[in-house]
Design an enzyme around this catalytic site. Structure first.
Site, PDB file in Angstrom:
ATOM      1  N   PHE A 139     -39.501  93.904   9.185  1.00 53.25           N
ATOM      2  CA  PHE A 139     -39.372  95.039   8.270  1.00 53.25           C
ATOM      3  C   PHE A 139     -39.239  96.318   9.085  1.00 53.25           C
ATOM      4  O   PHE A 139     -40.086  96.618   9.918  1.00 53.25           O
ATOM      5  CB  PHE A 139     -40.577  95.165   7.330  1.00 53.25           C
ATOM      6  CG  PHE A 139     -40.421  96.303   6.359  1.00 53.25           C
ATOM      7  CD1 PHE A 139     -39.708  96.132   5.170  1.00 53.25           C
ATOM      8  CD2 PHE A 139     -40.932  97.569   6.643  1.00 53.25           C
ATOM      9  CE1 PHE A 139     -39.524  97.191   4.288  1.00 53.25           C
ATOM     10  CE2 PHE A 139     -40.751  98.632   5.762  1.00 53.25           C
ATOM     11  CZ  PHE A 139     -40.052  98.432   4.583  1.00 53.25           C
ATOM     12  N   ASP A 224     -40.701  98.288  17.551  1.00 58.95           N
ATOM     13  CA  ASP A 224     -41.160  99.004  16.370  1.00 58.95           C
ATOM     14  C   ASP A 224     -42.681  98.905  16.329  1.00 58.95           C
ATOM     15  O   ASP A 224     -43.239  97.846  16.068  1.00 58.95           O
ATOM     16  CB  ASP A 224     -40.516  98.400  15.114  1.00 58.95           C
ATOM     17  CG  ASP A 224     -40.915  99.139  13.845  1.00 58.95           C
ATOM     18  OD1 ASP A 224     -41.868  99.939  13.893  1.00 58.95           O
ATOM     19  OD2 ASP A 224     -40.277  98.887  12.796  1.00 58.95           O
ATOM     20  N   LYS A 253     -46.517 105.959  10.512  1.00 59.73           N
ATOM     21  CA  LYS A 253     -47.777 105.656   9.831  1.00 59.73           C
ATOM     22  C   LYS A 253     -48.979 106.460  10.373  1.00 59.73           C
ATOM     23  O   LYS A 253     -49.153 107.590   9.972  1.00 59.73           O
ATOM     24  CB  LYS A 253     -48.020 104.145   9.829  1.00 59.73           C
ATOM     25  CG  LYS A 253     -46.996 103.438   8.901  1.00 59.73           C
ATOM     26  CD  LYS A 253     -47.389 102.044   8.487  1.00 59.73           C
ATOM     27  CE  LYS A 253     -46.588 101.570   7.285  1.00 59.73           C
ATOM     28  NZ  LYS A 253     -45.286 100.992   7.600  1.00 59.73           N
TER      29      LYS A 253
HETATM   30  C1  LIG Z   1     -43.780 101.024   7.321  1.00 63.29           C
HETATM   31  C2  LIG Z   1     -42.876 100.519   8.345  1.00 63.29           C
HETATM   32  C3  LIG Z   1     -41.606 101.069   8.536  1.00 63.29           C
HETATM   33  C4  LIG Z   1     -41.047 102.146   7.657  1.00 63.29           C
HETATM   34  O1  LIG Z   1     -41.781 103.327   7.749  1.00 63.29           O
HETATM   35  P1  LIG Z   1     -41.705 104.428   6.568  1.00 63.29           P
HETATM   36  O2  LIG Z   1     -42.608 105.527   7.038  1.00 63.29           O
HETATM   37  O3  LIG Z   1     -42.163 103.768   5.307  1.00 63.29           O
HETATM   38  O4  LIG Z   1     -40.306 104.886   6.475  1.00 63.29           O
HETATM   39  C5  LIG Z   1     -40.837 100.574   9.578  1.00 63.29           C
HETATM   40  N1  LIG Z   1     -41.292  99.604  10.387  1.00 63.29           N
HETATM   41  C6  LIG Z   1     -42.513  99.057  10.238  1.00 63.29           C
HETATM   42  C7  LIG Z   1     -42.980  98.005  11.187  1.00 63.29           C
HETATM   43  C8  LIG Z   1     -43.344  99.479   9.202  1.00 63.29           C
HETATM   44  O5  LIG Z   1     -44.551  98.919   9.025  1.00 63.29           O
END
Ligand SMILES: *Cc1c(COP(=O)(O)O)cnc(C)c1O
Length: 396
Positions: A139, A224, A253
């Protein structure tokens, strides 16, 4: 009708229905606890999806935001500000990478990272080398670019055609990654720990192997760390435990602990040969308000030894969750590290358990299709873990 029900009806009248929200209206928070509009208390083991690492109402953090709000909140990226200078310096030091670009969200950090990879390859090898390898069950966000590298078909299909040149491989399967490499590949993107997909931790062999493949073919490795970074594993960034350095890292986050801010950071290679003035931008990104938050968050992490605390209490949480897996047949396994943990559930809908936990005054969330996800504020104590386990057992 209760006040809470009235609020929910009003919200549903006006807000586009893209979420099936839990039926509570939250009003305020203190420490690791949240309170709804009826005054009911919840122990929070979701932290706003891994955002509120310092819990709620940290006085130093709140004071820093108030002071900055009085001074200046936005100026655009045409000028310098002291909070941005300080936040970038501290983020760079925490990551050991070369340069930082602030965004408004995780998704935008991913967009930036993908552009860094494409531009690096374009500059060095020309326009024909643009393919990106992403992972199944990953994701990375909901924008067209981030969605293109998100390994969940249900999210992607209605919005196709997306950004082209993306190939998917299996996480923790080096051979499957190798099979996707062509003479057009420019980058590999993955979460150091897959969050939304169901809490899958990269094996050391896999992460080191992917790094070696990237070195061999001059591909950029994008890690990520939006969910697993910022201390959640007991390391400032999850990759630091593996001794594997990314070329590009995305963070968001918990970076601002409640204000909307993300970032991508680049290592030496990508800092030297990629984005130049005119290639990328943002109006809000890295404004003085959010950067004052980032700066204070990083100070508090250091001063309060947050990563050490996560190592200690995270180990306790791990043992507690392992005990539950031993005790209950419908809990198949525990996955995760430190304070990013999942319990895989078989034969019972996870949504029902989460709803019953809410009745017991415990906030947890789900991941994948059958995983209970634990992303508490990083400041929880062992007593909070005990209370969580008691409440969770009652909701079983
Ligand atoms: C939450 C998340 C995203 C997206 O971040 P947003 O601030 O919601 O745009 C991307 N990658 C990972 C691993 C995430 O947990």
């Amino acid at each position: 009708m209760s006040k809470e029900k009235e609020y929910i009806e009003k919200a549903e009248e006006n807000i586009l229905h893209t979420y099936n929200r839990y039926q509570i209206v939250l009003d305020h928070g203190k420490g690791v606890r949240l309170y709804d509009v009826e005054g009911k208390e919840y122990l929070d083991f979701a932290a706003g999806i891994g955002v509120q690492s310092l819990g709620y109402g940290n006085p130093e953090y709140t004071e820093a935001l108030k002071t900055q709000a009085d001074k200046l909140t936005h100026i655009s990226n045409l000028y310098y500000s002291v909070p941005m200078m300080e936040a970038a310096e501290k983020a760079r030091r925490a990551s050991g990478l070369e340069k930082v670009f602030f965004t408004n969200s995780g998704t935008e950090a991913i967009e930036g990272a993908l552009k860094v990879a494409r531009k690096y390859s374009y500059t060095k090898y020309g326009p024909e080398r643009y393919e990106i390898i992403a992972m199944n069950h990953s994701f990375h966000g909901r924008s067209m670019g981030a969605l293109s590298v998100t390994g969940k078909e249900a999210y992607r299909t209605p919005f196709e055609p997306l950004v082209g040149g993306v190939r998917f491989a299996d996480y923790n399967d080096l051979e499957s990654v190798k099979a996707q490499i062509t003479d057009k590949t420019c980058a590999i993107i993955l979460e150091t720990i897959q969050g939304e997909g169901g809490i899958y931790v990269a094996s050391e062999e896999f992460l080191r192997g992917v790094r070696a493949i990237c070195d061999e073919h001059d591909l950029l490795l994008i890690l990520d760390e939006i969910q697993c970074g910022m201390g959640r594993t007991g390391y400032m960034f999850a990759w630091q435990e593996y001794g594997v350095e990314p070329d590009v890292m995305t963070v968001a986050k918990a970076l601002g602990c409640g204000v909307p801010v993300g970032a991508f950071a680049v290592g030496k290679k990508a800092a030297e040969t990629s984005l130049v003035p005119g290639d990328h931008g943002t109006t809000y990104g890295g404004n003085p308000l959010v950067c004052a938050a980032v700066s204070k968050v990083l100070d508090i992490y250091e001063k309060e030894h947050i990563t050490e605390h996560v190592q200690k209490v995270g180990a306790y949480l791990t043992r507690k969750l392992d005990d539950l897996v031993d005790k209950y047949d419908f809990l198949a396994e525990r996955r995760g590290k430190g304070m990013i943990q999942g319990l895989e559930v078989t034969g019972r809908p996870v949504g029902e358990i989460v709803n019953r936990a809410l009745e017991q005054g415990l906030i947890i969330i789900t991941a994948g299709t059958n995983v209970l996800r634990f992303l508490p504020p990083l400041v929880i104590t062992e007593a909070d873990v005990d209370e969580m386990a008691e409440k969770l057992e009652r909701s079983f």
